[in-house]
Design a protein around this motif. Structure first.
Motif, mmCIF file in Angstrom:
data_model
loop_
_atom_site.group_PDB
_atom_site.id
_atom_site.type_symbol
_atom_site.label_atom_id
_atom_site.label_comp_id
_atom_site.label_asym_id
_atom_site.label_seq_id
_atom_site.Cartn_x
_atom_site.Cartn_y
_atom_site.Cartn_z
ATOM 1 N N VAL A 1 0.866 -1.174 0.000
ATOM 2 C CA VAL A 1 0.000 0.000 0.000
ATOM 3 C C VAL A 1 0.903 1.224 0.000
ATOM 4 C CG1 VAL A 1 -1.751 1.313 1.243
ATOM 5 C CG2 VAL A 1 -1.856 -1.187 1.212
ATOM 6 N N ILE A 2 0.819 2.010 -1.065
ATOM 7 C CA ILE A 2 1.668 3.197 -1.195
ATOM 8 C C ILE A 2 0.803 4.407 -0.890
ATOM 9 C CG2 ILE A 2 3.139 4.528 -2.751
ATOM 10 C CD1 ILE A 2 3.666 1.907 -4.248
ATOM 11 N N ASP A 3 1.039 5.049 0.247
ATOM 12 C CA ASP A 3 0.111 6.081 0.725
ATOM 13 C C ASP A 3 0.781 7.392 1.117
ATOM 14 O OD1 ASP A 3 1.427 5.293 2.995
ATOM 15 O OD2 ASP A 3 -0.361 4.604 4.077
ATOM 16 N N ARG A 4 2.034 7.598 0.696
ATOM 17 C CA ARG A 4 2.697 8.845 1.072
ATOM 18 C C ARG A 4 3.868 9.120 0.137
ATOM 19 N NH1 ARG A 4 3.782 4.711 4.280
ATOM 20 N NH2 ARG A 4 5.948 4.142 4.755
ATOM 21 N N PRO A 5 4.212 10.396 -0.028
ATOM 22 C CA PRO A 5 5.388 10.744 -0.826
ATOM 23 C C PRO A 5 6.664 10.187 -0.197
ATOM 24 C CG PRO A 5 3.979 12.664 -0.478
ATOM 25 C CD PRO A 5 3.473 11.586 0.431
#
Length: 276
Positions: free
Chosen positions: A109-113
């Protein structure tokens, strides 16, 4: 009388000056006018049909009255780094002696810079030649963090872009790339290891991860490159730089609704989950 040390110093300065001038002007890659025309046609068609291998592309060329047989199509597609998505999970040529790193993003899950960065290289046509473009992108925001043009496929221009991205934007937790020789080279890997970044490389079944940066190439080529037919490397550098500034700061990205990549970089939206 000039000393040997002074002469050696002058030679080194001249060599550095020549290198700098070479990097500045980006002499276009040399091919015949006919091959350049065919490459432009193939490039545009491949954006529409990225599953075309050399056989299908040769048929397309023949049906459209272009005298470009399969052997030539195959050579030009290799030169342009075009590999159909069903044949391999990436668009790069592996180096047989370079280490391949494991893929770390399955079900992530990619949820931030600055969680995951990625990179890719594409062919950029000019009126009388072509260059290669590398871009470093933040996976979450889709922001282009750094880029470089080159007239060769050496790893140096990729490493320069990587160092600039790290200097300007900090570091990611993970850097994902394909298994191309530029991204498995010692110079590239050493920079990531020194920065304590986890290294991930696409493997079988993971080719879809490259789609987002392929969309960047598609937009860049249709909205900038094909419309301008750049004459020189300096013109191309200025034009691409202007478009990428527009892309980051003014062009809303579909992934984040009405937000631009710069705005998504500063605002948290819904997390992105990668398929298994």
């Amino acid at each position: 009388m000039v000393s040997k040390d002074h002469k050696l110093s002058m030679r080194r300065q001249c060599a550095l000056l020549m290198l700098s001038r070479s990097n500045l002007y980006y002499e276009p890659k040399g091919e015949s006018a006919e091959n350049l025309r065919f490459m432009a046609i193939i490039d545009k068609q491949f954006l529409e049909t990225p599953w075309y291998g050399s056989r299908q592309m040769a048929r397309f060329m023949k049906r459209n009255s272009h005298q470009c047989g399969r052997h030539r199509v195959r050579r030009l597609m290799r030169l342009m780094r075009l590999v159909p998505i069903y044949q391999e999970p990436n668009t790069s040529k592996k180096h047989p002696q370079h280490k391949i790193w494991p893929y770390l993003l399955r079900n992530a899950v990619i949820d931030r810079p600055n969680q995951v960065w990625c990179a890719d290289i594409t062919y950029i046509p000019m009126r009388r030649g072509f260059l290669y473009l590398v871009a470093i992108m933040d996976w979450y925001s889709r922001k282009v963090l750094a880029w470089r043009l080159s007239n060769s496929m050496d790893a140096d221009f990729c490493v320069e872009a990587l160092k600039e991205a790290l200097m300007k934007h900090g570091k990611p937790e993970i850097f994902n790339s394909d298994q191309g020789s530029q991204f498995t080279s010692g110079a590239w890997i050493d920079v990531l290891i020194d920065a304590k970044v986890k290294i991930s490389m696409d493997g079988k079944g993971a080719w879809r991860d490259n789609r987002m940066i392929e969309r960047l190439w598609r937009s860049l080529k249709y909205e900038c490159v094909y419309l301008n037919a750049f004459e020189t490397g300096s013109e191309m550098r200025a034009g691409i730089g202007k478009w990428l500034t527009y892309y980051n700061s003014e062009r809303p990205h579909s992934t984040h609704g009405i937000l631009t990549p710069n705005e998504a970089d500063a605002n948290k939206t819904e997390p992105m989950r990668l398929a298994a």
